[in-house]
Write an enzyme that holds these catalytic residues in place. Structure first.
Site, PDB file in Angstrom:
ATOM      1  N   LYS A 179       0.846  -1.206   0.000  1.00  0.00           N
ATOM      2  CA  LYS A 179       0.000   0.000   0.000  1.00  0.00           C
ATOM      3  C   LYS A 179       0.870   1.240   0.000  1.00  0.00           C
ATOM      4  CE  LYS A 179       0.796   1.222   4.515  1.00  0.00           C
ATOM      5  NZ  LYS A 179       1.604   2.387   4.924  1.00  0.00           N
ATOM      6  N   ASP A 188      -2.608  -1.745  10.146  1.00  0.00           N
ATOM      7  CA  ASP A 188      -2.700  -1.750   8.680  1.00  0.00           C
ATOM      8  C   ASP A 188      -3.155  -3.096   8.113  1.00  0.00           C
ATOM      9  OD1 ASP A 188      -1.749   0.834   8.687  1.00  0.00           O
ATOM     10  OD2 ASP A 188       0.250   0.335   7.914  1.00  0.00           O
TER      11      ASP A 188
END
Ligand code: C5P
Length: 300
Positions: free
Chosen positions: A10, A137
């Site tokens: 990401k 995350d």
């Protein structure tokens, strides 16, 4: 019998950080975009839980029970009253300690792989709950695409994206510890009034439109000053990418990977080449986003 799951890296196109909470975490408005750099986690039955890793950064990956992949297998096994006896093999392509959620990807991937191997049939909500226990995350690594994360970053709302964004990533010669970057954020902000984090309307509109120029104008990362304070050489990498024609340049998450948004694959190649030639980074990669979240790639 084995199951292989592919999980994306990401980049945070917005990372708004509030003041430290009493639990030590920070409230965030975290706009995640999954990009097409992947780790692959393969799980096979074994006598006991063990982790192996291959890839250019494999020597930096812990192979003990602190690895998020091992912790994911243990968490799912415990909830379903079974033993976590599997061999987890990580084919690592996401930089280690790079601010691209590589460890989180391995946690989400191991969870999906073990669920498939064991036929656990865990619901999406249960998987997301385990992900949130593993790290802030990790839920995003499971869902992929683009999402706004609030709270620690684990409370996700999926976002519409109206196009594909092209990126160049410059990997640094060493990693940065996420807790250390947050501590530096706290130190730099001492005595100042830190506003509550909010998602930028302009940024969400740029994502929805798929407009790279508008996205470039709206990206922000509140951890960037802290990452640069701990790793001042990153300023040279950011400058080299901007000079080579990137629409914008920013630190990815807590760093030290730097991210360069470009308009098309041709400019990606030019920016990548210029970054390498600048000697300000270890290696460069190009990737586009959004990319799908943790996905079973092979089973049998
Ligand atoms: O959740 P995770 O284990 O990935 O977080 C790693 C560290 O990053 C935390 O221990 C904390 O120091 C910092 N962090 C934070 N606020 C967040 C997420 C992470 O301070 N929202």
């Amino acid at each position: 019998m084995s199951v292989t799951v592919r999980v994306p890296a990401k980049v945070n196109v917005q990372l708004a950080v509030g003041a430290a909470r009493t639990d030590g975490f920070h409230d965030l408005a975290n706009v995640f975009l999954a990009v097409g750099l992947y780790d692959e986690i393969t799980v096979t039955p074994a006598d006991e839980l063990r982790v192996t890793c291959e890839g250019p950064d494999a020597d930096q990956v812990p192979l003990d029970r602190t690895n998020l992949a091992a912790r994911a297998a243990e968490a799912l096994a415990e909830r379903h009253g079974r033993s976590p006896d599997v061999h987890l093999h990580i084919a690592k392509d996401i930089p280690v300690a790079g601010g691209m959620a590589g460890g989180s990807a391995d946690g989400a991937g191991a969870l999906v792989a073990c669920d498939a191997l064991w036929g656990t049939g865990a619901s999406r909500d249960e998987l997301l709950e385990i992900c949130a226990e593993l790290g802030s995350d990790v839920p995003f690594s499971l869902v992929g695409g683009a999402a706004l994360g609030i709270g620690r970053g684990e409370q996700l709302t999926p976002l519409e994206v109206g196009g594909t964004f092209q990126w160049v990533f410059a990997m640094a010669g060493r990693g940065l510890s996420t807790p250390a970057v947050f501590r530096e954020f706290d130190r730099l902000g001492e005595g100042t009034d830190i506003p509550d984090p909010v998602a930028s309307g302009e940024l969400l509109a740029a994502l929805a439109k798929g407009d790279p120029d508008a996205l470039a104008a709206a990206v922000s990362n509140d951890l960037q000053p802290a990452a640069l304070s701990l790793f001042p050489e990153l300023a040279g990498t950011l400058a080299a990418g901007r000079a080579a024609g990137a629409l914008t340049a920013l630190v990815s998450g807590s760093g030290p990977t730097t991210a360069f948004l470009v308009r098309d694959p041709e400019s990606a190649a030019a920016v990548a080449q210029a970054l390498l030639a600048s000697g300000t980074c270890r290696t460069v990669r190009t990737a586009s986003g959004p990319a799908p979240g943790a996905t079973v790639a092979a089973a049998g």
